[in-house]
Design a protein around this motif. Sequence first.
Motif, PDB file in Angstrom:
ATOM      1  N   ASP A 129       7.217  -3.403  -6.440  1.00  0.00           N
ATOM      2  CA  ASP A 129       6.847  -3.027  -7.678  1.00  0.00           C
ATOM      3  C   ASP A 129       5.359  -2.434  -7.856  1.00  0.00           C
ATOM      4  OD1 ASP A 129       5.467  -5.467  -7.765  1.00  0.00           O
ATOM      5  OD2 ASP A 129       6.172  -6.241  -9.272  1.00  0.00           O
ATOM      6  N   ALA A 130       4.640  -2.507  -6.544  1.00  0.00           N
ATOM      7  CA  ALA A 130       3.525  -2.090  -6.617  1.00  0.00           C
ATOM      8  C   ALA A 130       3.426  -0.852  -6.109  1.00  0.00           C
ATOM      9  CB  ALA A 130       2.445  -3.120  -6.160  1.00  0.00           C
ATOM     10  N   VAL A 131       4.635  -0.305  -5.546  1.00  0.00           N
ATOM     11  CA  VAL A 131       4.440   0.964  -4.591  1.00  0.00           C
ATOM     12  C   VAL A 131       4.266   2.240  -5.606  1.00  0.00           C
ATOM     13  CG1 VAL A 131       6.020   2.547  -3.303  1.00  0.00           C
ATOM     14  CG2 VAL A 131       5.841   0.189  -2.974  1.00  0.00           C
ATOM     15  N   PRO A 132       3.400   3.067  -5.575  1.00  0.00           N
ATOM     16  CA  PRO A 132       3.088   4.364  -6.704  1.00  0.00           C
ATOM     17  C   PRO A 132       4.312   5.044  -6.971  1.00  0.00           C
ATOM     18  CG  PRO A 132       1.296   4.072  -5.107  1.00  0.00           C
ATOM     19  CD  PRO A 132       2.372   2.932  -4.486  1.00  0.00           C
ATOM     20  N   ALA A 133       4.775   5.080  -8.200  1.00  0.00           N
ATOM     21  CA  ALA A 133       6.002   5.992  -8.371  1.00  0.00           C
ATOM     22  C   ALA A 133       5.258   7.369  -9.040  1.00  0.00           C
ATOM     23  CB  ALA A 133       6.729   5.293  -9.582  1.00  0.00           C
ATOM     24  N   THR A 134       4.213   7.402  -9.414  1.00  0.00           N
ATOM     25  CA  THR A 134       3.631   8.854  -9.904  1.00  0.00           C
ATOM     26  C   THR A 134       2.490   8.940  -9.188  1.00  0.00           C
ATOM     27  OG1 THR A 134       2.263   7.865 -11.855  1.00  0.00           O
ATOM     28  CG2 THR A 134       4.883   8.372 -12.099  1.00  0.00           C
ATOM     29  N   TRP A 135       1.976  10.300  -9.440  1.00  0.00           N
ATOM     30  CA  TRP A 135       0.345  10.352  -8.657  1.00  0.00           C
ATOM     31  C   TRP A 135      -0.611   9.635  -9.425  1.00  0.00           C
ATOM     32  CZ3 TRP A 135      -0.003  13.001  -4.372  1.00  0.00           C
ATOM     33  CH2 TRP A 135       1.339  13.893  -3.827  1.00  0.00           C
ATOM     34  N   ASP A 136      -0.525   9.373 -10.777  1.00  0.00           N
ATOM     35  CA  ASP A 136      -1.310   8.567 -11.327  1.00  0.00           C
ATOM     36  C   ASP A 136      -1.291   7.252 -10.706  1.00  0.00           C
ATOM     37  OD1 ASP A 136      -1.879  10.618 -13.022  1.00  0.00           O
ATOM     38  OD2 ASP A 136      -0.812   9.766 -14.890  1.00  0.00           O
ATOM     39  N   ASP A 137      -0.178   6.686 -10.448  1.00  0.00           N
ATOM     40  CA  ASP A 137      -0.123   5.300  -9.729  1.00  0.00           C
ATOM     41  C   ASP A 137      -0.774   5.272  -8.584  1.00  0.00           C
ATOM     42  OD1 ASP A 137       1.413   4.646 -12.001  1.00  0.00           O
ATOM     43  OD2 ASP A 137       3.395   4.909 -10.893  1.00  0.00           O
ATOM     44  N   ALA A 138      -0.699   6.305  -7.775  1.00  0.00           N
ATOM     45  CA  ALA A 138      -1.147   6.194  -6.479  1.00  0.00           C
ATOM     46  C   ALA A 138      -2.834   6.379  -6.394  1.00  0.00           C
ATOM     47  CB  ALA A 138      -0.798   7.699  -5.645  1.00  0.00           C
ATOM     48  N   LEU A 139      -3.448   7.022  -7.360  1.00  0.00           N
ATOM     49  CA  LEU A 139      -4.782   6.970  -7.591  1.00  0.00           C
ATOM     50  C   LEU A 139      -5.168   5.604  -8.107  1.00  0.00           C
ATOM     51  CD1 LEU A 139      -7.681   8.555  -7.457  1.00  0.00           C
ATOM     52  CD2 LEU A 139      -7.149   9.470  -9.702  1.00  0.00           C
ATOM     53  N   ALA A 140      -4.344   4.976  -9.068  1.00  0.00           N
ATOM     54  CA  ALA A 140      -4.807   3.709  -9.440  1.00  0.00           C
ATOM     55  C   ALA A 140      -4.688   2.731  -8.422  1.00  0.00           C
ATOM     56  CB  ALA A 140      -3.849   3.433 -10.646  1.00  0.00           C
ATOM     57  N   LEU A 141      -3.953   2.760  -7.315  1.00  0.00           N
ATOM     58  CA  LEU A 141      -3.674   1.778  -6.456  1.00  0.00           C
ATOM     59  C   LEU A 141      -4.935   2.026  -5.506  1.00  0.00           C
ATOM     60  CD1 LEU A 141      -2.064  -0.321  -4.687  1.00  0.00           C
ATOM     61  CD2 LEU A 141      -0.819   1.566  -3.474  1.00  0.00           C
ATOM     62  N   ALA A 142      -5.323   3.144  -5.349  1.00  0.00           N
ATOM     63  CA  ALA A 142      -6.446   3.607  -4.396  1.00  0.00           C
ATOM     64  C   ALA A 142      -7.701   2.857  -5.109  1.00  0.00           C
ATOM     65  CB  ALA A 142      -6.675   4.827  -4.061  1.00  0.00           C
ATOM     66  N   ARG A 143      -7.850   2.843  -6.498  1.00  0.00           N
ATOM     67  CA  ARG A 143      -8.944   2.329  -6.895  1.00  0.00           C
ATOM     68  C   ARG A 143      -9.009   0.746  -6.994  1.00  0.00           C
ATOM     69  NH1 ARG A 143      -8.696   6.933 -11.763  1.00  0.00           N
ATOM     70  NH2 ARG A 143     -10.302   8.483 -10.879  1.00  0.00           N
ATOM     71  N   GLU A 144      -7.819   0.200  -6.923  1.00  0.00           N
ATOM     72  CA  GLU A 144      -7.551  -1.304  -7.301  1.00  0.00           C
ATOM     73  C   GLU A 144      -7.639  -1.869  -5.730  1.00  0.00           C
ATOM     74  OE1 GLU A 144      -3.903  -1.630  -8.439  1.00  0.00           O
ATOM     75  OE2 GLU A 144      -4.211  -0.745 -10.755  1.00  0.00           O
ATOM     76  N   ARG A 145      -7.334  -1.284  -4.599  1.00  0.00           N
ATOM     77  CA  ARG A 145      -7.299  -1.752  -3.198  1.00  0.00           C
ATOM     78  C   ARG A 145      -8.277  -0.615  -2.611  1.00  0.00           C
ATOM     79  NH1 ARG A 145      -2.040  -5.018  -1.756  1.00  0.00           N
ATOM     80  NH2 ARG A 145      -1.503  -5.621  -3.945  1.00  0.00           N
ATOM     81  N   PRO A 146      -9.348  -0.556  -2.822  1.00  0.00           N
ATOM     82  CA  PRO A 146     -10.250   0.288  -1.855  1.00  0.00           C
ATOM     83  C   PRO A 146     -10.312   0.181  -0.581  1.00  0.00           C
ATOM     84  CG  PRO A 146     -11.369  -0.863  -3.099  1.00  0.00           C
ATOM     85  CD  PRO A 146     -10.237  -1.322  -3.667  1.00  0.00           C
ATOM     86  N   GLY A 147     -10.131   1.105   0.363  1.00  0.00           N
ATOM     87  CA  GLY A 147     -10.186   0.713   1.931  1.00  0.00           C
ATOM     88  C   GLY A 147      -8.751   0.347   2.249  1.00  0.00           C
ATOM     89  N   ARG A 148      -7.878   0.086   1.562  1.00  0.00           N
ATOM     90  CA  ARG A 148      -6.331  -0.403   2.129  1.00  0.00           C
ATOM     91  C   ARG A 148      -5.033   0.770   1.884  1.00  0.00           C
ATOM     92  NH1 ARG A 148      -4.973  -6.170   1.312  1.00  0.00           N
ATOM     93  NH2 ARG A 148      -4.084  -5.636   3.435  1.00  0.00           N
ATOM     94  N   VAL A 149      -5.709   2.006   1.255  1.00  0.00           N
ATOM     95  CA  VAL A 149      -4.609   3.172   1.094  1.00  0.00           C
ATOM     96  C   VAL A 149      -5.270   4.042   2.155  1.00  0.00           C
ATOM     97  CG1 VAL A 149      -4.486   2.497  -1.094  1.00  0.00           C
ATOM     98  CG2 VAL A 149      -5.803   4.373  -0.611  1.00  0.00           C
ATOM     99  N   THR A 150      -4.531   5.089   2.519  1.00  0.00           N
ATOM    100  CA  THR A 150      -4.709   6.376   3.356  1.00  0.00           C
ATOM    101  C   THR A 150      -4.069   7.461   2.984  1.00  0.00           C
ATOM    102  OG1 THR A 150      -5.466   6.782   5.748  1.00  0.00           O
ATOM    103  CG2 THR A 150      -3.083   5.844   5.228  1.00  0.00           C
ATOM    104  N   VAL A 151      -4.488   8.591   3.484  1.00  0.00           N
ATOM    105  CA  VAL A 151      -3.877   9.950   3.383  1.00  0.00           C
ATOM    106  C   VAL A 151      -4.505  10.739   4.867  1.00  0.00           C
ATOM    107  CG1 VAL A 151      -5.572  10.921   2.093  1.00  0.00           C
ATOM    108  CG2 VAL A 151      -3.448  11.890   2.211  1.00  0.00           C
TER     109      VAL A 151
END
Length: 337
Positions: A129-151
């Motif tokens: 339920d934490a996997v980003p469904a939208t681009w807004d969700d993806a940016l929110a996850l990056a902000r919530e978990r800095p250093g734990r996302v990538t591209v």
Amino acid sequence: MIQLRAVGWDHERCMAPMRAAADVWRRQTGVAVDWVVRSGNSFASEPLDRVAPDVDLISYDHPHVGSAAASGVLRAFDELLPGDLLRDLAADAIGLSHVSYSWAGRQWGLATDGACQVSVVRPDLLPEDAVPATWDDALALARERPGRVTVSLDNEDAICVLLTICASAGTPIEPAPDRFADPEVALPALEWLRAYARHCHPTAWDGFVVGPMTRSDEIVYGLLQWGYTDYARRSFPGPRLRFVDIPAPADGTTGPTGPTGTTGPTGSTLGGAGLGVSAWSRHPREAAEFAAWVTGAAAQRDVVFRNGGQPGSRTVWHDDRCDREAGGFFSGTLATM
């Protein structure tokens, strides 16, 4: 005995299934296909006119098709195979895999491998339920978990990321002679990417980050990664990854987050691989026949997939048994593909 020489890229996803296919083909037809390897960098960027003179078959990436057709380094399959066979292969190809090897009304390659940019998750570290469904969700996850996302922002991957973000916003980049992209399209996409990249793990600048996701627990989510069934299969020895569709535009938004009213993923840069017949081949029809067989649905399921390949066949992508063996890879990324 006819002996063909073929060149592939240096990953087991290519070489293992192609060598297995060569063994089967030799037993069935008596035609030998000897595979040699070139580097992944060569596969991505080396002009085919440097490779084609020494081989009969080339595994290559579809962005080369225009220059290859113009320079005459490949033979067109419509000169070598029956039209009904090419139509069958086109109908069974996943997404635009077959079409991507068409140029100026001719078919210059057959899709042996199907891939595009998708998202990748460590399911043991990131709840569903934490996997980003939208681009807004993806940016929110990056902000919530800095250093734990990538591209991936290394070399040509960065361009592919930009292309996908623009297409997902409903405004694909359409280069003109005097410019690469309309600033009104590309600048908002770049701003979104800058905002996301500020929070990315350092591996974002190293290119291929899927492998590192299995070697440590630092990264939980990878945005716009090339899909690899290898890391999702039941047989994978390390922490298995889950590949899912790219984010969808948020409903009712515009700009880099998507056109109004759009649902589901819209636009992703196509990857994969195809086989082309060298213009220097002394046995072009035999080379084309092998290429057609190995891209057919039966060989894609029973030989290519079974030996670690990632088929370009729609039949395999919709095969429930193959999907289970691949850890849900096909069903998880089908909408994006």
